[in-house]
Motif scaffolding. Structure first.
Motif, PDB file in Angstrom:
ATOM      1  N   VAL A  45      11.076   3.843   3.590  1.00  0.00           N
ATOM      2  CA  VAL A  45      11.540   4.212   2.248  1.00  0.00           C
ATOM      3  C   VAL A  45      13.014   3.838   2.071  1.00  0.00           C
ATOM      4  O   VAL A  45      13.421   3.379   0.996  1.00  0.00           O
ATOM      5  CB  VAL A  45      11.265   5.701   1.917  1.00  0.00           C
ATOM      6  N   LEU A  46      13.803   3.980   3.118  1.00  0.00           N
ATOM      7  CA  LEU A  46      15.205   3.556   3.018  1.00  0.00           C
ATOM      8  C   LEU A  46      15.317   2.043   2.867  1.00  0.00           C
ATOM      9  O   LEU A  46      16.181   1.543   2.138  1.00  0.00           O
ATOM     10  CB  LEU A  46      15.992   4.056   4.231  1.00  0.00           C
ATOM     11  N   ASP A  47      14.433   1.297   3.522  1.00  0.00           N
ATOM     12  CA  ASP A  47      14.400  -0.153   3.356  1.00  0.00           C
ATOM     13  C   ASP A  47      14.051  -0.502   1.915  1.00  0.00           C
ATOM     14  O   ASP A  47      14.684  -1.372   1.301  1.00  0.00           O
ATOM     15  CB  ASP A  47      13.381  -0.771   4.321  1.00  0.00           C
ATOM     16  N   ARG A  48      13.090   0.194   1.345  1.00  0.00           N
ATOM     17  CA  ARG A  48      12.692  -0.065  -0.037  1.00  0.00           C
ATOM     18  C   ARG A  48      13.829   0.249  -1.010  1.00  0.00           C
ATOM     19  O   ARG A  48      14.039  -0.475  -1.987  1.00  0.00           O
ATOM     20  CB  ARG A  48      11.434   0.739  -0.369  1.00  0.00           C
ATOM     21  N   ILE A  49      14.559   1.319  -0.758  1.00  0.00           N
ATOM     22  CA  ILE A  49      15.710   1.661  -1.602  1.00  0.00           C
ATOM     23  C   ILE A  49      16.782   0.573  -1.490  1.00  0.00           C
ATOM     24  O   ILE A  49      17.353   0.136  -2.491  1.00  0.00           O
ATOM     25  CB  ILE A  49      16.270   3.052  -1.229  1.00  0.00           C
ATOM     26  N   ALA A  50      17.029   0.121  -0.264  1.00  0.00           N
ATOM     27  CA  ALA A  50      18.017  -0.949  -0.053  1.00  0.00           C
ATOM     28  C   ALA A  50      17.581  -2.234  -0.743  1.00  0.00           C
ATOM     29  O   ALA A  50      18.405  -2.922  -1.361  1.00  0.00           O
ATOM     30  CB  ALA A  50      18.229  -1.181   1.439  1.00  0.00           C
ATOM     31  N   LEU A  51      16.300  -2.559  -0.658  1.00  0.00           N
ATOM     32  CA  LEU A  51      15.796  -3.764  -1.320  1.00  0.00           C
ATOM     33  C   LEU A  51      15.994  -3.683  -2.828  1.00  0.00           C
ATOM     34  O   LEU A  51      16.388  -4.664  -3.455  1.00  0.00           O
ATOM     35  CB  LEU A  51      14.308  -3.966  -1.002  1.00  0.00           C
ATOM     36  N   ASP A  90      16.019  -8.605  13.135  1.00  0.00           N
ATOM     37  CA  ASP A  90      16.596  -7.752  12.109  1.00  0.00           C
ATOM     38  C   ASP A  90      15.781  -6.454  12.137  1.00  0.00           C
ATOM     39  O   ASP A  90      14.552  -6.489  11.986  1.00  0.00           O
ATOM     40  CB  ASP A  90      16.476  -8.444  10.750  1.00  0.00           C
ATOM     41  N   PRO A  91      16.411  -5.318  12.362  1.00  0.00           N
ATOM     42  CA  PRO A  91      15.659  -4.068  12.459  1.00  0.00           C
ATOM     43  C   PRO A  91      14.783  -3.777  11.239  1.00  0.00           C
ATOM     44  O   PRO A  91      13.697  -3.215  11.364  1.00  0.00           O
ATOM     45  CB  PRO A  91      16.748  -3.004  12.618  1.00  0.00           C
ATOM     46  N   ARG A  92      15.222  -4.185  10.060  1.00  0.00           N
ATOM     47  CA  ARG A  92      14.423  -3.940   8.864  1.00  0.00           C
ATOM     48  C   ARG A  92      13.153  -4.783   8.862  1.00  0.00           C
ATOM     49  O   ARG A  92      12.115  -4.342   8.362  1.00  0.00           O
ATOM     50  CB  ARG A  92      15.264  -4.171   7.611  1.00  0.00           C
ATOM     51  N   LEU A 150       0.809  -1.221   0.000  1.00  0.00           N
ATOM     52  CA  LEU A 150       0.000   0.000   0.000  1.00  0.00           C
ATOM     53  C   LEU A 150       0.845   1.274   0.000  1.00  0.00           C
ATOM     54  O   LEU A 150       0.304   2.379   0.098  1.00  0.00           O
ATOM     55  CB  LEU A 150      -0.918   0.005   1.231  1.00  0.00           C
ATOM     56  N   ALA A 151       2.140   1.125  -0.123  1.00  0.00           N
ATOM     57  CA  ALA A 151       3.044   2.278  -0.006  1.00  0.00           C
ATOM     58  C   ALA A 151       3.012   3.152  -1.260  1.00  0.00           C
ATOM     59  O   ALA A 151       2.911   2.651  -2.371  1.00  0.00           O
ATOM     60  CB  ALA A 151       4.472   1.796   0.229  1.00  0.00           C
ATOM     61  N   PRO A 152       3.121   4.466  -1.044  1.00  0.00           N
ATOM     62  CA  PRO A 152       3.273   5.364  -2.200  1.00  0.00           C
ATOM     63  C   PRO A 152       4.619   5.089  -2.884  1.00  0.00           C
ATOM     64  O   PRO A 152       5.453   4.367  -2.347  1.00  0.00           O
ATOM     65  CB  PRO A 152       3.280   6.758  -1.576  1.00  0.00           C
ATOM     66  N   SER A 153       4.850   5.712  -4.011  1.00  0.00           N
ATOM     67  CA  SER A 153       6.114   5.517  -4.715  1.00  0.00           C
ATOM     68  C   SER A 153       7.282   5.978  -3.838  1.00  0.00           C
ATOM     69  O   SER A 153       7.115   6.799  -2.937  1.00  0.00           O
ATOM     70  CB  SER A 153       6.126   6.309  -6.026  1.00  0.00           C
ATOM     71  N   ILE A 154       8.450   5.446  -4.130  1.00  0.00           N
ATOM     72  CA  ILE A 154       9.652   5.837  -3.392  1.00  0.00           C
ATOM     73  C   ILE A 154       9.895   7.336  -3.543  1.00  0.00           C
ATOM     74  O   ILE A 154      10.207   8.020  -2.564  1.00  0.00           O
ATOM     75  CB  ILE A 154      10.870   5.004  -3.851  1.00  0.00           C
ATOM     76  N   ILE A 155       9.715   7.859  -4.737  1.00  0.00           N
ATOM     77  CA  ILE A 155       9.922   9.298  -4.972  1.00  0.00           C
ATOM     78  C   ILE A 155       8.973  10.125  -4.103  1.00  0.00           C
ATOM     79  O   ILE A 155       9.382  11.117  -3.485  1.00  0.00           O
ATOM     80  CB  ILE A 155       9.732   9.644  -6.472  1.00  0.00           C
ATOM     81  N   ASP A 187      25.777   1.351   0.037  1.00  0.00           N
ATOM     82  CA  ASP A 187      25.597   1.728   1.442  1.00  0.00           C
ATOM     83  C   ASP A 187      24.137   1.704   1.866  1.00  0.00           C
ATOM     84  O   ASP A 187      23.827   1.924   3.048  1.00  0.00           O
ATOM     85  CB  ASP A 187      26.144   3.136   1.690  1.00  0.00           C
ATOM     86  N   ALA A 188      23.229   1.455   0.949  1.00  0.00           N
ATOM     87  CA  ALA A 188      21.792   1.537   1.249  1.00  0.00           C
ATOM     88  C   ALA A 188      21.383   0.576   2.359  1.00  0.00           C
ATOM     89  O   ALA A 188      20.568   0.933   3.213  1.00  0.00           O
ATOM     90  CB  ALA A 188      20.979   1.277  -0.011  1.00  0.00           C
ATOM     91  N   ARG A 189      21.931  -0.615   2.378  1.00  0.00           N
ATOM     92  CA  ARG A 189      21.578  -1.594   3.401  1.00  0.00           C
ATOM     93  C   ARG A 189      21.929  -1.070   4.797  1.00  0.00           C
ATOM     94  O   ARG A 189      21.133  -1.158   5.723  1.00  0.00           O
ATOM     95  CB  ARG A 189      22.300  -2.917   3.142  1.00  0.00           C
ATOM     96  N   GLU A 190      23.126  -0.503   4.925  1.00  0.00           N
ATOM     97  CA  GLU A 190      23.572   0.024   6.216  1.00  0.00           C
ATOM     98  C   GLU A 190      22.713   1.215   6.653  1.00  0.00           C
ATOM     99  O   GLU A 190      22.315   1.310   7.816  1.00  0.00           O
ATOM    100  CB  GLU A 190      25.034   0.438   6.119  1.00  0.00           C
ATOM    101  N   VAL A 191      22.419   2.102   5.728  1.00  0.00           N
ATOM    102  CA  VAL A 191      21.606   3.280   6.046  1.00  0.00           C
ATOM    103  C   VAL A 191      20.193   2.852   6.452  1.00  0.00           C
ATOM    104  O   VAL A 191      19.624   3.377   7.416  1.00  0.00           O
ATOM    105  CB  VAL A 191      21.579   4.256   4.845  1.00  0.00           C
ATOM    106  N   ALA A 192      19.623   1.888   5.742  1.00  0.00           N
ATOM    107  CA  ALA A 192      18.283   1.390   6.068  1.00  0.00           C
ATOM    108  C   ALA A 192      18.270   0.732   7.444  1.00  0.00           C
ATOM    109  O   ALA A 192      17.326   0.919   8.228  1.00  0.00           O
ATOM    110  CB  ALA A 192      17.814   0.402   5.005  1.00  0.00           C
ATOM    111  N   THR A 193      19.297  -0.012   7.759  1.00  0.00           N
ATOM    112  CA  THR A 193      19.372  -0.671   9.066  1.00  0.00           C
ATOM    113  C   THR A 193      19.493   0.350  10.187  1.00  0.00           C
ATOM    114  O   THR A 193      18.840   0.219  11.233  1.00  0.00           O
ATOM    115  CB  THR A 193      20.550  -1.669   9.099  1.00  0.00           C
TER     116      THR A 193
END
Length: 116
Positions: free
Chosen positions: A61-67, A100-102, A26-31, A77-83
């Motif tokens: 949104v950071l989790d989605r970018i990392a995924l 796992d925090p994510r 149900l999430a809006p777009s990442i942008i 670095d996206a995985r680390e930032v999302a975590t």
């Protein structure tokens, strides 16, 4: 701004974590989410804390970018930032969940999205 609280599911079984596809269905777009978090941070009056919704949506949104990076084979670095963002949400929630925090972000996001 409405005070949002963590879902009552603070002691879920490990198999109960939602998949990213389910959590963000149900999430809006990442942008759009990047725009929302940037605008919310910019509009915050000086000296006031950002609320739970901000930290939840930012972590999601950071989790989605990392995924997306993981799926493309270049997480960078996206995985680390999302975590780290997910840990910030867990700290804010003062949760006793050890996971796992994510995964925690996904669980909380789906709960939040369903109750909008």
């Amino acid at each position: 701004m409405e005070q949002l609280h963590p879902s009552p599911e603070h002691h879920p079984e490990p198999g109960n974590w939602p998949t990213p596809e389910t959590a963000y269905a149900l999430a809006p777009s990442i942008i759009r989410e990047i725009g929302w978090t940037a605008q919310t941070a910019a509009d915050k009056p000086f000296g006031t804390a950002l609320g739970r919704e901000f930290w939840l949506r930012k972590a999601a949104v950071l989790d989605r970018i990392a995924l997306a990076g993981e799926d493309a084979g270049s997480p960078g670095d996206a995985r680390e930032v999302a975590t780290e963002a997910a840990r910030r949400l867990m700290d804010l929630d003062d949760t006793t969940v050890i996971c796992d925090p994510r995964h925690y972000v996904r669980q909380q996001y789906i709960h939040w999205a369903k109750h909008q």
